[in-house]
Every structure is written in structure tokens, then in C-alpha cells.
Design an enzyme around this catalytic site. Structure first.
Site, short mmCIF file in Angstrom:
data_model
loop_
_atom_site.label_atom_id
_atom_site.label_comp_id
_atom_site.label_asym_id
_atom_site.label_seq_id
_atom_site.Cartn_x
_atom_site.Cartn_y
_atom_site.Cartn_z
CG ASP A 112 -2.24 0.63 1.00
OD1 ASP A 112 -3.25 0.08 1.46
OD2 ASP A 112 -2.26 1.69 0.32
CG ASP A 213 -4.38 5.92 0.77
OD1 ASP A 213 -5.26 5.09 1.03
OD2 ASP A 213 -4.29 7.03 1.31
CD GLU A 272 -8.75 4.75 -1.68
OE1 GLU A 272 -7.75 5.42 -1.33
OE2 GLU A 272 -9.64 4.42 -0.87
CG HIS A 345 -8.74 -0.78 4.62
ND1 HIS A 345 -8.50 -0.85 3.26
CD2 HIS A 345 -8.34 0.44 4.99
CE1 HIS A 345 -7.98 0.28 2.85
NE2 HIS A 345 -7.87 1.09 3.88
CG ASP A 346 -11.20 2.55 3.59
OD1 ASP A 346 -10.58 2.94 2.58
OD2 ASP A 346 -10.71 2.54 4.73
O1 TEU Z 1 -9.33 5.91 1.74
C1 TEU Z 1 -9.84 7.08 1.11
C2 TEU Z 1 -11.20 7.37 1.64
O2 TEU Z 1 -11.76 8.41 1.47
C3 TEU Z 1 -11.79 6.30 2.50
O3 TEU Z 1 -11.26 6.60 3.75
C4 TEU Z 1 -13.27 6.28 2.52
O4 TEU Z 1 -13.76 6.71 1.31
C5 TEU Z 1 -13.71 7.12 3.71
O5 TEU Z 1 -14.26 6.20 4.56
C6 TEU Z 1 -14.58 8.26 3.35
O6 TEU Z 1 -15.91 7.83 3.32
C7 TEU Z 1 -7.92 5.78 1.82
C8 TEU Z 1 -7.66 4.58 2.71
O7 TEU Z 1 -8.23 3.42 2.11
C9 TEU Z 1 -8.29 4.87 4.06
O8 TEU Z 1 -8.20 3.74 4.93
C10 TEU Z 1 -7.58 6.05 4.67
O9 TEU Z 1 -8.25 6.41 5.88
C11 TEU Z 1 -7.59 7.26 3.73
O10 TEU Z 1 -7.32 6.95 2.37
C12 TEU Z 1 -6.51 8.24 4.14
O11 TEU Z 1 -5.26 7.64 3.88
#
Ligand code: TEU
Ligand code: CA
Length: 576
Positions: A112, A213, A272, A345-346
Site C-alpha cells: 500500500d 492510496d 484508489e 478495510h473501508d
Molecule cells: O481511503 C480514502 C477514503 O476516502 C476512504 O477513507 C473512505 O472513502 C472514507 O471512509 C470516506 O468515506 C484511503 C484509505 O483506504 C483509508 O483507509 C484512509 O483512511 C484514507 O485513504 C486516508 O489515507
């Protein structure tokens, strides 16, 4: 050390096809995967102990969420040293051992890459913040106050403004996420070359690529203009001014030249991109532009967000979901490549979110897996998805760990009373990221076999029934179903190169499509509902005599006139 591994060339690949078009990626969120030393936090030795699980599943690539040095304000997406492994996860030597272990099993490791921002505890930011004339001042985005307040009206993804005042210098710095995640200034060529140098260092250690990311955020509109403040919001959504900004393609093409172009290892990149549309994705993933192999978009995982956002969800409309998928299949059919995911994970767990984790747990988990995995693109399996892991029955804000949820709860409940707090809690419980972060359920043992210590986040009590050990044999094993789908991708060329055609686009229960190439046709039809669904007679006639039933999750049935709730059927016909 570069251990160049020939990519596993699966029988489904045509000559000249890139290896990752027949690959399946498994995402490991290391904090919650397996704890080897009893401190309640997953770690790299814990992953090494479970490589057989990954190999049995048949996956080709592991996407490892960040294990770099970090204060863990955002569970590692706030990096304080890109060249170090955080002690809570282990050592660089552990990581080298993981790379060797994966390569020995014919699997690859994608790390990542979090380079839109660093931690505020990174040495770069500490220097940048030390004074206005520090040589690294311009490595981050600093602005003078505007009318004594933030330089613009953007809101952070984690509540509050995207600016924090540094008292020392009297300037604000930009952070799209938490105040401990300052955005890097990609306009600065020194920043870019430091990042490319770090990426090359990891590739030289044997890493096989990167998941990048929020990579579409790295080029901001130079004026950082105000955004539109929606009704009831305190801040603006500035994504129109930082999503896919003016130089993002220049930066990615420069990254390709400086990092990937000269290498003969078979690498993989995925970006992403919250702001991605199919049109943008064609630019990012068109192989002739040398930017990325594929991207994650967010269209389908936004369809159940109500007007108040992800924590105030609305019911999913299947018609909207399947037409969204069909649009992305169509738009990237001739140029570029799709990633395919339900979970990461999100995101909350798909069997709870879009399926039925009570009455039809097995049927809906396997039906949702099938409709995703047999589309055109590279599928991503998030840890525990292959077991049908569900959302956690959260009952108290004390059980949450995610900064996004905790900040939202604090902000959303500051005004209201207990009733409102309960409503906010229910929304977070349904849509929050911690649903994906409860420990991997290895067995029915205490703490699901994840740790011998106190887990950093509560374990789902249903691990007694839903766990890897219970699914080793084939009976109602979601694991076995995923293994079968992955095998289909590895053995059936039509899954890789077949044209996608959505059937019954307006049907409110059935998700049906075909995949066809010059010699094979597949039919995938799933009843994505809790009620039986009559099948279109023409479809039954047209496909009733198909040669092979590749899959059926309720029994060995061809096309019945009535699909059972969450029944999915895959038929194959030789046409050439
Ligand atoms: O995620 C981007 C992001 O915006 C997500 O956190 C998700 O869309 C968020 O819950 C808003 O609704 C990336 C990573 O996957 C995430 O885990 C990180 O928190 C974020 O970036 C910052 O690095
Ligand atoms: Ca540990």
C-alpha cells in the site's frame, strides 16, 4: 534483493495478455489478520503463519495494507517513515521473509503506497513545520489565514476543516484527512523524486507493485478555491478541486518512467480514486498512456449512501447496482481494465450490507461473490470475505476504533440528546469502517484464534460459527465457493476476455449477464432478493440445454422456472 518471479500464467490467459488480468488479489489488513506475539495486534509473522490459507484459496497477489512506521492515527495510513516497518507489525526482515514466502508459493506482494500525505510525525513534516524558511517548507501545502481563519472552506473526510493552524509560523497546513495526515505538495519536484526513490527501494527488495492510496488527489487546483457548501453542512466538499487535478496524469506518467518503465519484473499497480468516473478511468488505465494498470472507483459502494452520507444509508436498489456495474464493464471493454470489489478495510461487509446475513447468509454471500467474480476485471477479496464474515453487532461507541467514525460521532452528537446519539450510533454501526476491521475469524477458539492476548478491537461473537476452520470442508463453505470462483478465473478464458452483456436490466431481483467469446458463452444469473423470482421463460428456453452447470449454490439445478432466494446459477455453453 530482487527475486524475479515469472508471473503464474494461468490457462485462461491468452498469449500477450497481462498476467494480472487472470489474477485474483487478496487484501490483508495486517492489524486484524493474525497476531503471533500475543499483544492483540496482527503482525507480519502472523501473516507468514497463514500463507497456506491464501495458497489454498488460490489467490495470486496479496495487497498488504500499510505496515510502515506510523503513530497509527489512521491505522497506518499516516506514515512517519517509508523505509521502516512499524515495530507493532515486526521488522524489515519479517517483511523480507513474507516476500520470500509468497514468491515461493507463486504469489506476489503489492504494498500500500500512501503518498498523498504523510504523518505529521514524519521527519519531512517536522522540518517543514519548523520554520517558514526551512528548505522543506514547500514539501507540504501551507497558506496564510484568510480573514483570520482557514484559507478555504473545504471539509476533511474525518470531520472538521481540511486546515490546521500551526501557531509557530501563523500559517495553516492542508490535510484532506486527519490533522495528523498533512498533504504532500506534489508540485514540488523534490517531493516527487523522494517518493520515486522510495518506491524503487521497495521494488528492489522484491515487492511486486503498489496499491496507491487516494492517488487521484495528488494534484490540487493551484488556487485551492472554495467549494460549494451543501445544505446543512459546515464545510464544502472540495473534491472537484483536488480530485484528478490538472497535473495528475503528468505525475503518474512521470512515476511510470522513473519507477516502473525500466523493470523486467511483472509488476501491478492499482490506484484508489474516489472521484473516478468511467471516462477518467479510461485515461488512467489505458495501457498506451503508461499510468496505472487499474483503479478502484467508488460508484457502486456509494449507491446506498443517503443524502446525509454513508452514516445515513438508504436501501440499495439492485437495478442501480447492476446498471452501474454494466456501465463500467461497457466503458472499459475496449480500453483499460476494471478492478472488481465489494469489500476492503473501508467498507462494511457486503453480506450484511447488500446480502442477508441471517436467513440467507451462505446463499447471499456466494451469490454476491459469483456476480462479482465472473465479470471482466481483476477481483479483490478482502480478508474474511472468503469466509462470509459479517458486520459486527456494535452496541457502544466505546467499541469503535476508527478515527472517521469517532470524529463523526463526536461532531454529530454535539448538539442532540440521547435519542439522536442512538441514531448516529446505529448509522455508524451499519456503515462504519470498523465492520471490516474486526479480527479475522480463524476458528471458534477464544478471540477467533486471532490472538492469545487482548484484541485491539472486539472480535465478532459469530466467530463461533463463521470461521476458517469450520469451512475447511465443502459443505456450505463460503471459502470453498470462493476457491471455485478463483479456479474458474484461472481456467476459463471467457472469464478473462469474454464480452459482458447485462440481461434483464430492469428486473428488481435478478442480476443476470452473459460472457461470450469466440468459442464459449457463460450465463450468470442470481436472485439477489429474499423472495423467489420467476425466471424469464425465453431465458430458460435459450439456456435450458446448456452443456455444463458450472455452479449452483442451492443444488445441481439448471435453469428452474423459479429461482430460490439468493440462488445463483452459472451455465457454460461451447459455441465455437
Ligand atoms: O481511503 C480514502 C477514503 O476516502 C476512504 O477513507 C473512505 O472513502 C472514507 O471512509 C470516506 O468515506 C484511503 C484509505 O483506504 C483509508 O483507509 C484512509 O483512511 C484514507 O485513504 C486516508 O489515507
Ligand atoms: Ca502482534
Amino acid at each position: 534483493m530482487t527475486t524475479l518471479q515469472p508471473a503464474t500464467r494461468h490457462a485462461s490467459l491468452r498469449a500477450g495478455d497481462e498476467w494480472w488480468k487472470a489474477a485474483v488479489v487478496y487484501q490483508v489488513y495486517p492489524r486484524s489478520f493474525a497476531d503471533s506475539n500475543g499483544d492483540g495486534i496482527g503482525d507480519i509473522p502472523g501473516i507468514i503463519e497463514h500463507l497456506d490459507h491464501l495458497e489454498d484459496l488460490g489467490i495470486d497477489v496479496v495487497w498488504l495494507s500499510p505496515v510502515y512506521a506510523s503513530p497509527h492515527d489512521d491505522n497506518g495510513y499516516d506514515i512517519s517513515d517509508y523505509y521502516a516497518v512499524d515495530p507493532s507489525f515486526g521488522t524489515l526482515e519479517d517483511l523480507d521473509e513474507l516476500i520470500v514466502g509468497l514468491h515461493a508459493r507463486g504469489m506476489k506482494l503489492v504494498m500500500d503506497l500512501v503518498v498523498n500525505h504523510t504523518s505529521d510525525e514524519h521527519g519531512w513534516f517536522r522540518q517543514s513545520a519548523s520554520s517558514r524558511d526551512n528548505p522543506k517548507r514547500d514539501w507540504y501545502i501551507w497558506r496564510d489565514p484568510r480573514d483570520g481563519a482557514e484559507p478555504n472552506n473545504w471539509g476533511s473526510f474525518f470531520s472538521g476543516p481540511t486546515w490546521t493552524l500551526d501557531e509557530t509560523s501563523g500559517q495553516y497546513y492542508l490535510h484532506l484527512f486527519s490533522s495528523k495526515q498533512p498533504d504532500l505538495n506534489w508540485e514540488n519536484p523534490d517531493v516527487r523524486s523522494a517518493i520515486y526513490q522510495m518506491m524503487n527501494w521497495w521494488l528492489d527488495r522484491g515487492v511486486d507493485g503498489f496499491r496507491m492510496d487516494v492517488i487521484s488527489f495528488i494534484s490540487k487546483h493551484p488556487d485551492l478555491p472554495d467549494g460549494r457548501v451543501n445544505e446543512g453542512a459546515s464545510y464544502a466538499d472540495g473534491i472537484d478541486f483536488y480530485g484528478s487535478g490538472p497535473r495528475v496524469h503528468d505525475y503518474l506518467q512521470e512515476m511510470h518512467r522513473e519507477v516502473f518503465a525500466g523493470r523486467d519484473a511483472e509488476l501491478m499497480t492499482v490506484g484508489e480514486m474516489i472521484d473516478a468516473t468511467p471516462e477518467k478511468a479510461r485515461l488512467y488505465t489505458d495501457s498506451t498512456r503508461h499510468e496505472l494498470n487499474m483503479i478502484f472507483h467508488f460508484e457502486h459502494v456509494g449507491l446506498d449512501h443517503g443524502p446525509g452520507g454513508k452514516f445515513a444509508p438508504k436501501p440499495l436498489q439492485l437495478v442501480e447496482l447492476k446498471q452501474s456495474f454494466a456501465r463500467w464493464q461497457r466503458e472499459l471493454a475496449d480500453v483499460g481494465w476494471n478492478s472488481l470489489y465489494w469489500n476492503n478495510h473501508d467498507q462494511p461487509r457486503v453480506v450484511s450490507r447488500f446480502g442477508n446475513d441471517t436467513d440467507y447468509w451462505y446463499e447471499s454471500a456466494t451469490a454476491l461473490a459469483t456476480v462479482l467474480h465472473l465479470m471482466r476485471g481483476t477481483p479483490y477479496v478482502y480478508q474474511g470475505e472468503e469466509l462470509g464474515m459479517t458486520n459486527m453487532p456494535f452496541s457502544s461507541i466505546d467499541q469503535f476504533r476508527d478515527i472517521e467514525s469517532l470524529n463523526y460521532y463526536r461532531e454529530a452528537t454535539v448538539a442532540g440528546g440521547r435519542a439522536q446519539a442512538a441514531e448516529v450510533l446505529a448509522g455508524i454501526a451499519r456503515g462504519g469502517r470498523d465492520n471490516a476491521r474486526t479480527p479475522m475469524q480463524w476458528s471458534s477458539d477464544p478471540n477467533a484464534g486471532f490472538t492469545a492476548g487482548e484484541p485491539w478491537i472486539p472480535v465478532n461473537p459469530n466467530h463461533a460459527d463463521i470461521n476458517a476452520a469450520a469451512q475447511r470442508d465443502g459443505n456450505r463453505s463460503v471459502f470453498a465457493w470462493y476457491r471455485g470462483l478463483i479456479n474458474l478465473r484461472h481456467t476459463e478464458p471467457v472469464v478473462i476476455d469474454g464480452a459482458f452483456d447485462l440481461l434483464l436490466p430492469e428486473h428488481p431481483q435478478l442480476f443476470a449477464y452473459t460472457r461470450t467469446n469466440e468459442d464459449t458463452a457463460l450465463l450468470v444469473v442470481a436472485n439477489c432478493s429474499n423472495d423467489s423470482a420467476p425466471l424469464d421463460a425465453a431465458l430458460v428456453t435459450a439456456w435450458g440445454s446448456a452443456e455444463t452447470i458450472l455452479a449452483n449454490n442451492v443444488g445441481d439445478r439448471r435453469l428452474p422456472l423459479l429461482m430460490l432466494p439468493w440462488e445463483v446459477i452459472v451455465l457454460k455453453r461451447i459455441t465455437g
